[in-house]
Each structure stands twice: as structure tokens, then as C-alpha cells.
Design a protein around this motif. Structure first.
Motif, mmCIF file in Angstrom:
data_model
loop_
_atom_site.group_PDB
_atom_site.id
_atom_site.type_symbol
_atom_site.label_atom_id
_atom_site.label_comp_id
_atom_site.label_asym_id
_atom_site.label_seq_id
_atom_site.Cartn_x
_atom_site.Cartn_y
_atom_site.Cartn_z
ATOM 1 N N TYR A 36 -17.414 -0.210 -27.738
ATOM 2 C CA TYR A 36 -17.541 1.056 -27.425
ATOM 3 C C TYR A 36 -17.282 2.093 -28.604
ATOM 4 C CZ TYR A 36 -17.077 5.833 -25.931
ATOM 5 O OH TYR A 36 -16.805 7.372 -25.826
ATOM 6 N N HIS A 37 -16.153 1.979 -28.867
ATOM 7 C CA HIS A 37 -15.137 2.636 -29.870
ATOM 8 C C HIS A 37 -15.844 2.392 -31.346
ATOM 9 C CE1 HIS A 37 -11.678 3.455 -27.435
ATOM 10 N NE2 HIS A 37 -12.033 4.608 -27.581
ATOM 11 N N PHE A 38 -16.370 1.072 -31.477
ATOM 12 C CA PHE A 38 -17.105 0.622 -32.875
ATOM 13 C C PHE A 38 -18.371 1.018 -32.908
ATOM 14 C CE2 PHE A 38 -14.319 -3.493 -33.589
ATOM 15 C CZ PHE A 38 -13.029 -2.661 -33.912
ATOM 16 N N THR A 39 -18.967 1.367 -31.997
ATOM 17 C CA THR A 39 -20.672 1.634 -31.903
ATOM 18 C C THR A 39 -20.737 3.373 -31.715
ATOM 19 O OG1 THR A 39 -20.957 1.062 -29.762
ATOM 20 C CG2 THR A 39 -21.362 -0.437 -31.320
ATOM 21 N N ASN A 40 -19.958 3.964 -30.953
ATOM 22 C CA ASN A 40 -20.052 5.086 -30.668
ATOM 23 C C ASN A 40 -18.915 6.221 -30.979
ATOM 24 O OD1 ASN A 40 -22.244 5.481 -27.888
ATOM 25 N ND2 ASN A 40 -21.279 3.535 -28.001
ATOM 26 N N GLY A 41 -17.929 5.577 -31.636
ATOM 27 C CA GLY A 41 -16.623 6.376 -31.905
ATOM 28 C C GLY A 41 -16.880 7.395 -33.247
ATOM 29 N N ARG A 295 -20.108 5.096 -46.147
ATOM 30 C CA ARG A 295 -20.587 5.669 -47.212
ATOM 31 C C ARG A 295 -21.455 4.744 -48.021
ATOM 32 N NH1 ARG A 295 -14.406 7.380 -49.476
ATOM 33 N NH2 ARG A 295 -13.920 9.030 -47.934
ATOM 34 N N TYR A 296 -21.356 3.584 -47.755
ATOM 35 C CA TYR A 296 -21.941 2.472 -48.434
ATOM 36 C C TYR A 296 -22.931 1.651 -47.871
ATOM 37 C CZ TYR A 296 -17.755 3.288 -51.258
ATOM 38 O OH TYR A 296 -16.708 4.004 -51.771
ATOM 39 N N ILE A 297 -23.153 1.922 -46.450
ATOM 40 C CA ILE A 297 -23.970 1.010 -45.550
ATOM 41 C C ILE A 297 -25.055 2.008 -45.034
ATOM 42 C CG2 ILE A 297 -24.356 -0.671 -43.862
ATOM 43 C CD1 ILE A 297 -21.651 -1.862 -44.308
ATOM 44 N N ARG A 303 -25.671 -1.889 -40.232
ATOM 45 C CA ARG A 303 -24.512 -1.257 -39.685
ATOM 46 C C ARG A 303 -23.999 -1.883 -38.552
ATOM 47 N NH1 ARG A 303 -24.603 5.603 -40.673
ATOM 48 N NH2 ARG A 303 -24.321 5.208 -42.916
ATOM 49 N N LEU A 304 -24.922 -2.339 -37.750
ATOM 50 C CA LEU A 304 -24.696 -3.229 -36.530
ATOM 51 C C LEU A 304 -24.059 -4.401 -37.046
ATOM 52 C CD1 LEU A 304 -27.515 -2.582 -34.183
ATOM 53 C CD2 LEU A 304 -25.115 -2.007 -33.891
ATOM 54 N N VAL A 305 -24.451 -5.117 -38.164
ATOM 55 C CA VAL A 305 -24.148 -6.270 -38.854
ATOM 56 C C VAL A 305 -22.534 -6.295 -39.217
ATOM 57 C CG1 VAL A 305 -24.069 -7.981 -40.799
ATOM 58 C CG2 VAL A 305 -26.161 -7.193 -39.555
ATOM 59 N N PHE A 306 -22.272 -5.087 -39.819
ATOM 60 C CA PHE A 306 -20.946 -4.640 -40.075
ATOM 61 C C PHE A 306 -20.028 -4.580 -38.807
ATOM 62 C CE2 PHE A 306 -17.506 -1.481 -40.467
ATOM 63 C CZ PHE A 306 -16.949 -2.029 -41.316
ATOM 64 N N VAL A 307 -20.329 -4.040 -37.780
ATOM 65 C CA VAL A 307 -19.597 -3.840 -36.300
ATOM 66 C C VAL A 307 -19.420 -5.271 -35.869
ATOM 67 C CG1 VAL A 307 -20.049 -3.205 -33.959
ATOM 68 C CG2 VAL A 307 -20.447 -1.599 -35.877
ATOM 69 N N PHE A 311 -15.615 -6.605 -35.690
ATOM 70 C CA PHE A 311 -15.286 -7.164 -34.177
ATOM 71 C C PHE A 311 -14.501 -8.361 -34.495
ATOM 72 C CE2 PHE A 311 -16.249 -9.281 -30.001
ATOM 73 C CZ PHE A 311 -15.354 -8.385 -29.303
ATOM 74 N N ALA A 312 -15.106 -9.071 -35.270
ATOM 75 C CA ALA A 312 -14.438 -10.479 -35.618
ATOM 76 C C ALA A 312 -13.016 -10.435 -36.311
ATOM 77 C CB ALA A 312 -15.266 -11.592 -36.282
ATOM 78 N N PHE A 313 -13.271 -9.605 -37.386
ATOM 79 C CA PHE A 313 -11.871 -9.443 -38.276
ATOM 80 C C PHE A 313 -10.775 -8.831 -37.124
ATOM 81 C CE2 PHE A 313 -9.543 -6.174 -40.478
ATOM 82 C CZ PHE A 313 -8.728 -7.080 -41.369
#
Length: 347
Positions: A36-41, A295-297, A303-307, A311-313
Motif C-alpha cells: 500500500y505504501h509503495f503504490t499509494n504513498g 525522476r527517472y522512470i 514503475r510497477l516493476v520498480f515497486v 519490495f524484494a530489496f
């Protein structure tokens, strides 16, 4: 044997009960809060029309799942240790040893991230000593307008207030006579209906009370009809004060703990193991790395791939945090004993 000893013996009944679903629920709750925080924050990182953002947009309800779990597992643990009123200082010491060392180290983690973020996000970072020290003792809500350094810390403040209350009210809430439980719980529910202070325990006490009912069902101190009636009342209070979605958040742990306590899903159980560490560190990571990525994506897909990678990191960091910090705190907590030693000596 005294009545208190009888109560302690009865309360120890669930000692060997299989409650594997607790770890599953912890894993589920921590994962949905994190996503939630990663996609909506960060409002503009994922577009509002994206269906994944819409699904994860209810992930904040994982907090209420944690509250129900705590309402069940804390008295469960107290019963196994034959808790009594005079054990309150040791009980608080035990909770302090379990919760606070990871909390303190996570504060250092947050401060370090904020200092690093001056390289790309903000020109400088300042924090007052008074604000920092108010975190120790979870005193931030009592001294507005001070704010938590990490947005998720408010729930730890609620939990700490809960520990104090359950330590003091345990003999009433979990007395062998169910009438004592009904009256005490009714008083707490009445307070919560007329309370509107989100930073304090009573605003969310109905979720903990739902956990109380689950424990008394495990313990055999509530007859089936009492359990269902009491649960229905608590669900009504949740829906009355909040909304249907909060009711669903309470219903999920209620259902699994009551009827599928042995449910196991390997991945979620692993997440449950590191759930506290994940909960402590995920938000500051997201708040610092997602604006940088923005800034870069470009585009929802990348951006979802980055999420996913974030998440894995975060999971890998949480696992390291668990191994290096949380596990030692768990061992320290287990060194604190109370009523169980006296019960053994009586035998």
C-alpha cells in the motif's frame, strides 16, 4: 489452591494449541501494508486509474489485522506464563525487551536514511532533540504538534498503551467467570464508541477486544453461543464507528484464528516471521527511494516493476534486520519470567 491459581491453570489450556495461522496473518498484514505504501504513498508515482493501485489501496487495513492478532496473542502468552497482577512490571519489561530494541534501531535507520536523502531529495535534514526523545516511551501523541519520524510508529504507540491496559485488566478480562469479561469488555466498547482520538488505544480497542473473544474461545471460557453473540456485537461496533471495510479487516483474522488455526502457507509464514522488521523499515525506504525513481522512470508498467524490485530489496533488508536485531530482542524477552516459576514450584 486459590482462585487465582485455578484461573491460571484454566488459562493455560491453549498452551499446545496450533495457531500457525497467526504467522500467516502477520505475513499477509505486513505485505499488504508495505505494498500500500509503495503504490499509494507517493500520489503521482502510479496513476489513479491503475487497477493494481486500486487493489493495494486498501492495504492500510493490515494495521487492523495486527490489532486483532495482538488482542489474541498477548493474553494467550500471558496465560501460558500464569500471569498475575503482581507480575505487571515484569510483563512490561518483557514487552519492552521484545519491542523496543528493534524500534530504537529502526529510528537510527530512519535518521541515517534522512541524512543520505540530502544527496538527492532535500537540501538539509534537521530533527529536534525533544522530538527525538519523545519517541522513547511513545510519547509523541501527548505532545502535539510533534510528529513521528516514521509514519508507522503511531501503531506502536497504540500497542504500548494496549500493553499497559491488558496488564492491568487481565484478571478481570480473563476471569473464569464470563460475566466479568462481559462487563469489562462492554465498558471498553462503550468508551471506544464515544472516542475520536486516532493516536490512542481506545479509538481501535474493538479490534483488540475481538482478539480477546478469540482467546476466550480457545481457552474454553466462552460457550459457542456467547462467542458468536459477543463477536457480533463487536462487529456491529466496528461497522458503526468506522465502515464495512474495517469490519472485513477484523473478520479475516477472526475467521482464520477461530476456524483454521492450523492453516499454513509457507511464503506468508516466512513473511510473518520478519513482519515486525518489515513493518519498521519499509515506509522510510519507500519515502526516500520512490521520489528518486519518479525522476527517472516513466509509465505505470516500468514503475510497477520498480515497486517489485523495491519490495524484494526491502524484504532482504528486513530479513537482515530480523536476524541481527529482532532475534536477539526475542531471546532477551524470553529471559524474563514471571508467574510460571511459582506455579512450577507449587507442583
Amino acid at each position: 489452591m486459590s482462585e487465582n491459581n485455578t484461573l491460571s491453570d484454566q488459562a493455560a489450556k491453549p498452551q499446545n494449541a496450533n495457531i500457525a495461522s497467526i504467522e500467516l496473518l502477520r505475513g499477509l498484514a505486513s505485505a499488504v501494508v508495505c505494498l500500500y505504501h509503495f503504490t499509494n504513498g507517493h500520489n503521482n508515482f502510479i496513476s489513479e486509474a491503475n487497477w493494481i493501485k486500486a487493489i493495494t489501496g486498501k492495504g492500510w487495513l493490515g494495521v487492523e489485522i495486527f490489532f486483532v492478532i495482538s488482542g489474541f496473542i498477548i493474553p494467550y502468552s500471558m496465560a501460558r506464563s500464569h500471569y498475575r497482577w503482581r507480575d505487571f512490571p515484569l510483563f512490561m519489561l518483557k514487552r519492552w525487551a521484545r519491542i523496543d530494541p528493534p524500534f530504537w534501531l529502526s529510528i537510527l535507520f530512519v535518521l541515517g536514511l534522512n541524512v543520505l536523502a540530502t544527496l538527492w531529495l532535500v537540501p538539509s535534514f534537521k530533527v529536534s532533540w525533544s522530538r527525538l526523545f519523545l519517541h522513547f516511551g511513545y510519547l509523541i501523541p501527548f505532545f502535539p504538534p510533534n510528529q513521528w519520524l516514521n509514519g508507522v510508529y503511531w501503531t506502536l504507540g497504540v500497542e504500548f498503551q494496549y500493553y499497559i491496559l491488558v496488564g492491568l485488566l487481565y484478571p478481570l478480562l480473563f476471569h473464569k467467570r464470563s460475566l466479568s469479561f462481559w462487563f469489562t469488555a462492554a465498558g471498553l466498547l462503550t468508551i471506544t464508541i464515544f472516542t475520536n482520538q486516532p493516536a490512542f488505544f481506545f479509538d481501535y480497542s474493538m479490534f483488540f477486544i475481538l482478539g480477546f473473544a478469540l482467546f476466550r474461545r480457545f481457552d474454553g471460557q466462552l460457550k459457542p453461543w456467547e462467542f458468536y453473540l459477543f463477536s457480533a456485537i463487536v462487529f456491529w461496533v466496528i461497522e458503526y464507528k468506522f465502515s464495512l471495510q474495517y469490519l472485513v479487516a477484523g473478520f479475516i483474522p477472526w475467521l482464520l484464528i477461530a476456524f483454521w488455526p492450523d492453516l499454513k502457507i509457507r511464503g506468508l509464514r516466512w513473511l510473518g516471521m520478519i513482519s515486525y522488521s518489515l513493518y519498521l523499515i519499509h515506509l522510510p525506504l519507500g519515502k526516500k527511494l520512490i521520489p528518486l525513481a519518479a525522476r527517472y522512470i516513466e509509465g505505470d508498467g516500468p514503475r510497477l516493476v520498480f515497486v517489485i524490485f523495491l519490495f524484494a530489496f526491502t524484504l532482504s533488508l528486513a530479513y537482515g534486520f530480523y536476524q541481527l536485531i529482532e532475534r536477539p530482542a526475542m531471546r532477551w524477552s524470553k529471559l524474563v519470567h514471571y508467574g510460571e516459576r511459582e506455579v512450577k514450584s507449587e507442583k
